[in-house]
Write a protein that holds these residues in place. Structure first.
Motif, PDB file in Angstrom:
ATOM      1  N   UNK A   1      -3.283  15.121   8.935  1.00 46.38           N
ATOM      2  CA  UNK A   1      -4.425  14.757   8.422  1.00 46.38           C
ATOM      3  C   UNK A   1      -5.528  14.908   9.420  1.00 46.38           C
ATOM      4  N   UNK A   2      -5.181  14.829  10.813  1.00 46.95           N
ATOM      5  CA  UNK A   2      -6.227  15.336  12.039  1.00 46.95           C
ATOM      6  C   UNK A   2      -6.324  16.716  12.003  1.00 46.95           C
ATOM      7  N   UNK A   3      -5.249  17.486  11.534  1.00 46.95           N
ATOM      8  CA  UNK A   3      -5.752  19.157  11.311  1.00 46.95           C
ATOM      9  C   UNK A   3      -6.464  19.309  10.309  1.00 46.95           C
ATOM     10  N   UNK A   4      -6.336  18.815   9.226  1.00 51.57           N
ATOM     11  CA  UNK A   4      -7.447  19.020   7.934  1.00 51.57           C
ATOM     12  C   UNK A   4      -8.935  18.816   8.408  1.00 51.57           C
ATOM     13  N   UNK A   5      -8.891  17.460   9.052  1.00 54.58           N
ATOM     14  CA  UNK A   5     -10.269  17.360   9.494  1.00 54.58           C
ATOM     15  C   UNK A   5     -10.843  18.301  10.563  1.00 54.58           C
TER      16      UNK A   5
ATOM     17  N   UNK B   1       1.061  -1.211   0.003  1.00 57.60           N
ATOM     18  CA  UNK B   1       0.131   0.177   0.083  1.00 57.60           C
ATOM     19  C   UNK B   1       0.796   1.296  -0.020  1.00 57.60           C
ATOM     20  N   UNK B   2       0.596   2.221  -0.669  1.00 56.56           N
ATOM     21  CA  UNK B   2       1.377   3.338  -0.912  1.00 56.56           C
ATOM     22  C   UNK B   2       1.373   4.128   0.280  1.00 56.56           C
ATOM     23  N   UNK B   3       2.290   4.829   1.001  1.00 51.84           N
ATOM     24  CA  UNK B   3       2.135   5.570   1.956  1.00 51.84           C
ATOM     25  C   UNK B   3       1.850   7.135   1.570  1.00 51.84           C
ATOM     26  N   UNK B   4       1.020   7.610   2.557  1.00 48.95           N
ATOM     27  CA  UNK B   4       0.533   8.921   2.121  1.00 48.95           C
ATOM     28  C   UNK B   4       1.474   9.943   2.599  1.00 48.95           C
ATOM     29  N   UNK B   5       1.581  11.104   1.949  1.00 47.17           N
ATOM     30  CA  UNK B   5       2.591  12.157   1.959  1.00 47.17           C
ATOM     31  C   UNK B   5       2.145  13.048   2.927  1.00 47.17           C
ATOM     32  N   UNK B   6       0.859  12.800   3.598  1.00 50.99           N
ATOM     33  CA  UNK B   6       0.755  13.596   4.953  1.00 50.99           C
ATOM     34  C   UNK B   6       0.841  12.894   6.366  1.00 50.99           C
ATOM     35  N   UNK B   7       1.244  13.500   7.188  1.00 46.51           N
ATOM     36  CA  UNK B   7       1.370  12.530   8.497  1.00 46.51           C
ATOM     37  C   UNK B   7      -0.040  12.595   9.087  1.00 46.51           C
ATOM     38  N   UNK B   8      -0.210  11.800  10.051  1.00 49.39           N
ATOM     39  CA  UNK B   8      -1.458  11.480  10.902  1.00 49.39           C
ATOM     40  C   UNK B   8      -1.654  12.823  11.586  1.00 49.39           C
ATOM     41  N   UNK B   9      -0.970  13.576  12.345  1.00 56.19           N
ATOM     42  CA  UNK B   9      -1.204  14.949  12.767  1.00 56.19           C
ATOM     43  C   UNK B   9      -1.777  15.935  11.729  1.00 56.19           C
TER      44      UNK B   9
ATOM     45  N   UNK C   1     -11.719  10.761  12.430  1.00 53.55           N
ATOM     46  CA  UNK C   1     -12.506  11.644  12.879  1.00 53.55           C
ATOM     47  C   UNK C   1     -12.683  11.411  14.456  1.00 53.55           C
ATOM     48  N   UNK C   2     -12.767  12.602  14.905  1.00 53.49           N
ATOM     49  CA  UNK C   2     -12.961  12.670  16.296  1.00 53.49           C
ATOM     50  C   UNK C   2     -11.709  12.384  17.270  1.00 53.49           C
TER      51      UNK C   2
END
Length: 86
Positions: free
Chosen positions: A11-15, A1-9, A46-47
């Motif tokens: 992604x959380x900030x975008x949400x 699976x391809x790794x996202x160029x965004x970190x989890x933190x 989310x959350x």
């Protein structure tokens, strides 16, 4: 699976940005992501806070290690049974 160029933190900030009232298409355009990716991330993260995401990753890694250990021990056990039965 391809790794996202965004970190989890990130992604959380975008949400959180979208939850604060910024329209989803605008958030996606600003960060250069597709809406399907955003909604997939929102269903997964989310959350959550950044610390929750870190803990989730730690638990997933521990689960992977435990599954690997179980598979190894199960294989050794079946090999020992085969040796004693023959």
């Amino acid at each position: 699976m391809r790794k996202s160029k965004f970190t989890e933190s990130q992604i959380v900030s975008m949400i959180k940005e979208a939850e604060s009232g910024v329209p989803v298409p605008e958030v996606c355009r600003k960060h250069g992501i597709g809406q399907s990716s955003f909604y997939k991330w929102r269903s997964k993260y989310g959350g959550m806070e950044a610390s929750d995401v870190k803990r989730l990753k730690e638990l997933e890694e521990e689960n992977r290690r435990l599954k690997d250990m179980f598979a190894t021990l199960s294989l050794k056990h079946s090999m020992l049974e085969d040796m004693t039965n023959n």
